[in-house]
Scaffold this motif. Sequence first.
Motif, mmCIF file in Angstrom:
data_model
loop_
_atom_site.group_PDB
_atom_site.id
_atom_site.type_symbol
_atom_site.label_atom_id
_atom_site.label_comp_id
_atom_site.label_asym_id
_atom_site.label_seq_id
_atom_site.Cartn_x
_atom_site.Cartn_y
_atom_site.Cartn_z
ATOM 1 N N ILE A 348 0.794 3.654 2.807
ATOM 2 C CA ILE A 348 0.513 2.608 1.812
ATOM 3 C C ILE A 348 -0.737 3.028 1.046
ATOM 4 O O ILE A 348 -1.718 3.464 1.658
ATOM 5 C CB ILE A 348 0.229 1.242 2.507
ATOM 6 C CG1 ILE A 348 1.462 0.729 3.256
ATOM 7 C CG2 ILE A 348 -0.298 0.205 1.528
ATOM 8 C CD1 ILE A 348 2.476 -0.028 2.445
ATOM 9 N N SER A 349 -0.684 2.835 -0.258
ATOM 10 C CA SER A 349 -1.870 3.132 -1.050
ATOM 11 C C SER A 349 -2.284 1.855 -1.772
ATOM 12 O O SER A 349 -1.464 1.202 -2.425
ATOM 13 C CB SER A 349 -1.495 4.257 -2.004
ATOM 14 O OG SER A 349 -2.254 4.179 -3.152
ATOM 15 N N ILE A 350 -3.551 1.472 -1.608
ATOM 16 C CA ILE A 350 -4.041 0.238 -2.246
ATOM 17 C C ILE A 350 -5.037 0.646 -3.334
ATOM 18 O O ILE A 350 -6.025 1.323 -3.046
ATOM 19 C CB ILE A 350 -4.738 -0.685 -1.219
ATOM 20 C CG1 ILE A 350 -3.788 -0.991 -0.053
ATOM 21 C CG2 ILE A 350 -5.236 -1.973 -1.868
ATOM 22 C CD1 ILE A 350 -4.456 -1.659 1.135
ATOM 23 N N PRO A 351 -4.775 0.277 -4.584
ATOM 24 C CA PRO A 351 -5.677 0.717 -5.651
ATOM 25 C C PRO A 351 -7.040 0.035 -5.585
ATOM 26 O O PRO A 351 -7.175 -1.040 -4.987
ATOM 27 C CB PRO A 351 -4.925 0.302 -6.920
ATOM 28 C CG PRO A 351 -4.039 -0.812 -6.504
ATOM 29 C CD PRO A 351 -3.690 -0.583 -5.070
ATOM 30 N N ARG A 352 -8.003 0.685 -6.174
ATOM 31 C CA ARG A 352 -9.304 0.022 -6.356
ATOM 32 C C ARG A 352 -9.066 -1.200 -7.237
ATOM 33 O O ARG A 352 -8.353 -1.106 -8.232
ATOM 34 C CB ARG A 352 -10.266 1.002 -7.029
ATOM 35 C CG ARG A 352 -11.679 0.525 -7.099
ATOM 36 C CD ARG A 352 -12.579 1.580 -7.696
ATOM 37 N NE ARG A 352 -12.870 2.664 -6.767
ATOM 38 C CZ ARG A 352 -13.739 2.568 -5.765
ATOM 39 N NH1 ARG A 352 -14.410 1.440 -5.566
ATOM 40 N NH2 ARG A 352 -13.947 3.591 -4.960
ATOM 41 N N LEU A 367 -4.373 -12.200 -0.550
ATOM 42 C CA LEU A 367 -3.023 -12.729 -0.273
ATOM 43 C C LEU A 367 -3.018 -14.245 -0.103
ATOM 44 O O LEU A 367 -1.988 -14.883 -0.209
ATOM 45 C CB LEU A 367 -2.421 -12.058 0.964
ATOM 46 C CG LEU A 367 -2.041 -10.587 0.819
ATOM 47 C CD1 LEU A 367 -1.244 -10.112 2.018
ATOM 48 C CD2 LEU A 367 -1.232 -10.330 -0.461
ATOM 49 N N GLN A 368 -4.177 -14.828 0.191
ATOM 50 C CA GLN A 368 -4.240 -16.294 0.313
ATOM 51 C C GLN A 368 -4.232 -16.920 -1.073
ATOM 52 O O GLN A 368 -3.679 -17.986 -1.307
ATOM 53 C CB GLN A 368 -5.518 -16.683 1.064
ATOM 54 C CG GLN A 368 -5.612 -18.173 1.368
ATOM 55 C CD GLN A 368 -6.922 -18.510 2.057
ATOM 56 O OE1 GLN A 368 -7.621 -17.640 2.560
ATOM 57 N NE2 GLN A 368 -7.275 -19.776 2.077
ATOM 58 N N ASP A 369 -4.853 -16.215 -1.981
ATOM 59 C CA ASP A 369 -5.012 -16.692 -3.344
ATOM 60 C C ASP A 369 -3.703 -16.666 -4.133
ATOM 61 O O ASP A 369 -3.550 -17.341 -5.134
ATOM 62 C CB ASP A 369 -6.004 -15.722 -4.017
ATOM 63 C CG ASP A 369 -6.906 -16.440 -4.956
ATOM 64 O OD1 ASP A 369 -6.838 -17.664 -4.985
ATOM 65 O OD2 ASP A 369 -7.654 -15.760 -5.675
ATOM 66 N N ALA A 375 -3.056 -4.672 -6.329
ATOM 67 C CA ALA A 375 -3.524 -4.499 -4.945
ATOM 68 C C ALA A 375 -2.831 -5.500 -4.011
ATOM 69 O O ALA A 375 -2.518 -5.185 -2.859
ATOM 70 C CB ALA A 375 -5.037 -4.667 -4.880
ATOM 71 N N ALA A 376 -2.579 -6.719 -4.523
ATOM 72 C CA ALA A 376 -1.917 -7.744 -3.700
ATOM 73 C C ALA A 376 -0.504 -7.276 -3.328
ATOM 74 O O ALA A 376 -0.041 -7.479 -2.202
ATOM 75 C CB ALA A 376 -1.856 -9.067 -4.461
ATOM 76 N N LYS A 377 0.153 -6.618 -4.279
ATOM 77 C CA LYS A 377 1.509 -6.114 -4.032
ATOM 78 C C LYS A 377 1.490 -5.082 -2.890
ATOM 79 O O LYS A 377 2.343 -5.093 -2.006
ATOM 80 C CB LYS A 377 2.038 -5.480 -5.323
ATOM 81 C CG LYS A 377 3.513 -5.446 -5.404
ATOM 82 C CD LYS A 377 3.954 -5.037 -6.795
ATOM 83 C CE LYS A 377 5.352 -4.455 -6.673
ATOM 84 N NZ LYS A 377 5.621 -3.422 -7.624
ATOM 85 N N CYS A 378 0.479 -4.223 -2.923
ATOM 86 C CA CYS A 378 0.393 -3.182 -1.884
ATOM 87 C C CYS A 378 0.057 -3.812 -0.529
ATOM 88 O O CYS A 378 0.601 -3.399 0.504
ATOM 89 C CB CYS A 378 -0.675 -2.162 -2.251
ATOM 90 S SG CYS A 378 -0.329 -1.382 -3.826
ATOM 91 N N LEU A 379 -0.835 -4.797 -0.536
ATOM 92 C CA LEU A 379 -1.175 -5.468 0.727
ATOM 93 C C LEU A 379 0.060 -6.180 1.282
ATOM 94 O O LEU A 379 0.304 -6.191 2.494
ATOM 95 C CB LEU A 379 -2.314 -6.476 0.506
ATOM 96 C CG LEU A 379 -3.695 -5.849 0.309
ATOM 97 C CD1 LEU A 379 -4.683 -6.853 -0.262
ATOM 98 C CD2 LEU A 379 -4.225 -5.295 1.638
ATOM 99 N N HIS A 380 0.841 -6.743 0.372
ATOM 100 C CA HIS A 380 2.074 -7.408 0.789
ATOM 101 C C HIS A 380 3.027 -6.382 1.434
ATOM 102 O O HIS A 380 3.662 -6.651 2.448
ATOM 103 C CB HIS A 380 2.724 -8.085 -0.423
ATOM 104 C CG HIS A 380 3.962 -8.827 -0.086
ATOM 105 N ND1 HIS A 380 3.946 -9.982 0.664
ATOM 106 C CD2 HIS A 380 5.257 -8.552 -0.354
ATOM 107 C CE1 HIS A 380 5.190 -10.386 0.829
ATOM 108 N NE2 HIS A 380 6.008 -9.536 0.230
#
Length: 404
Positions: A348-352, A367-369, A375-380
């Motif tokens: 997984i790569s999460i952008p700055r 993700l709560q917000d 970045a939220a897509k990658c965290l998901h």
Amino acid sequence: MSRFILITPSTEFDAQLRQAVAGLQGSVRTFATDMLPDDPQQLLAPSPVATPAEPAAEMLEVVVLGPGLRVDDALRFATVLDVCWPEVSVVLVAESEPSLVLQAMRSGVREILSQGSDPAQVRVLLERACQYHASRRRTSAPASSETGRGKVIGVFSPKGGVGKTTIATNLAVGLGRITPMRVCIVDLDLQFGDVASALYLNPEHTVTDAVTPAASRDPLVLKAFLTVHPAGFYAICAPDNPVDADNITPEQIGHLLTQLADEFDYVVVDTAPGLPEVGLAALEKCTDAIWVSGMDVPGARGLRSGLGILRQLDLLPENRHMVLNMADSKVGLTVEDLESTIGAPVDISIPRSRAIALSTNRGIPLLQDQRKDPAAKCLHGLVQRFHPDWHSTPARKLHRRVVI
Ligand SMILES: Nc1ncnc2c1ncn2[C@@H]1O[C@H](COP(=O)(O)OP(=O)(O)OP(=O)(O)O)[C@@H](O)[C@H]1O
Ligand SMILES: [Mg+2]
């Protein structure tokens, strides 16, 4: 029969409880008295007044021993209930002083509720009591195929400041959506942990309480030391005082994680940079390790040598998830460069992302917000790797090339 039974002479508390239950399924039957019956079966007698809100098909799950009852009587009655109906959760309304918590625990009380709690807290506690009822029914059912052990997911990196806490807290939020109130995040950065700050929590209890002999012997006491997060999961935050951290042993941490894995579907562990003893104890209990690297060669090299040592010590958990955080295409490195330095593929790569930096300062994980952000897509995507159905989707390989 109602799902909830309340015994109390207090009409005020009755109203308070009914307000809290309003969002839950099931009805409440109140016995407006300060006298407890000799035999719990008396609670099941048909109501003399017909109440349309009390359907016959409901199963009794929770008995609340409300204010106005003598504590000794309530504890005695809780013992009887525990013997007669072990799957029913008993909630005692009282102030949770340590001596009472122990007595209540011995009497089979599952939860202690403070009379001043607001409806949201009452509701969370009742949901927890219902979950306990469900798990007791499951374990007493003969055909159960459940192993009863949750996943323990540790977030590690040799270097500090690469985003471990960001990833761990977002993971807890995301997993809390999949299995509400079945997730617990533990801050094992015992000296400088900042899970509490990242989640905007002001915990009453910390890891120090969670490893006391009373809590390590009994899950009820341990549960009393958990902090509820409004997004639907629990947290055990790091001690307030770094000196307290010195008294916590790796053995205590190992035992705590085993206890939590018995109680929760997911235990998310945030760790301190490097591999201190407590981190190694956590690693031994992890089913999954998330390894975090930034986009820099020294960090990637550190990760490679760390993984090598752990492999030699046979300490690598079964499942590995490699995360590249603060990914940036303008730093003169490609994913392939990093993969060959680390010696493992990046999953997984999460952008700055400015939204992440902002979320840390606000104490509200991205993700709560539910903010729309790359970045939220990658965290998901990271959360989805732990979804119970993830492996059953054929297109989902455990490791596959990412693109920045
Ligand atoms: N993808 C990202 N984009 C921008 N900022 C980020 C990103 N990930 C993390 N950060 C920021 O970097 C800082 C450090 O993150 P975090 O606290 O999660 O790291 P850590 O690995 O837990 O640090 P430590 O080792 O000190 O515990 C935070 O201010 C956070 O907001
Ligand atoms: Mg951290």
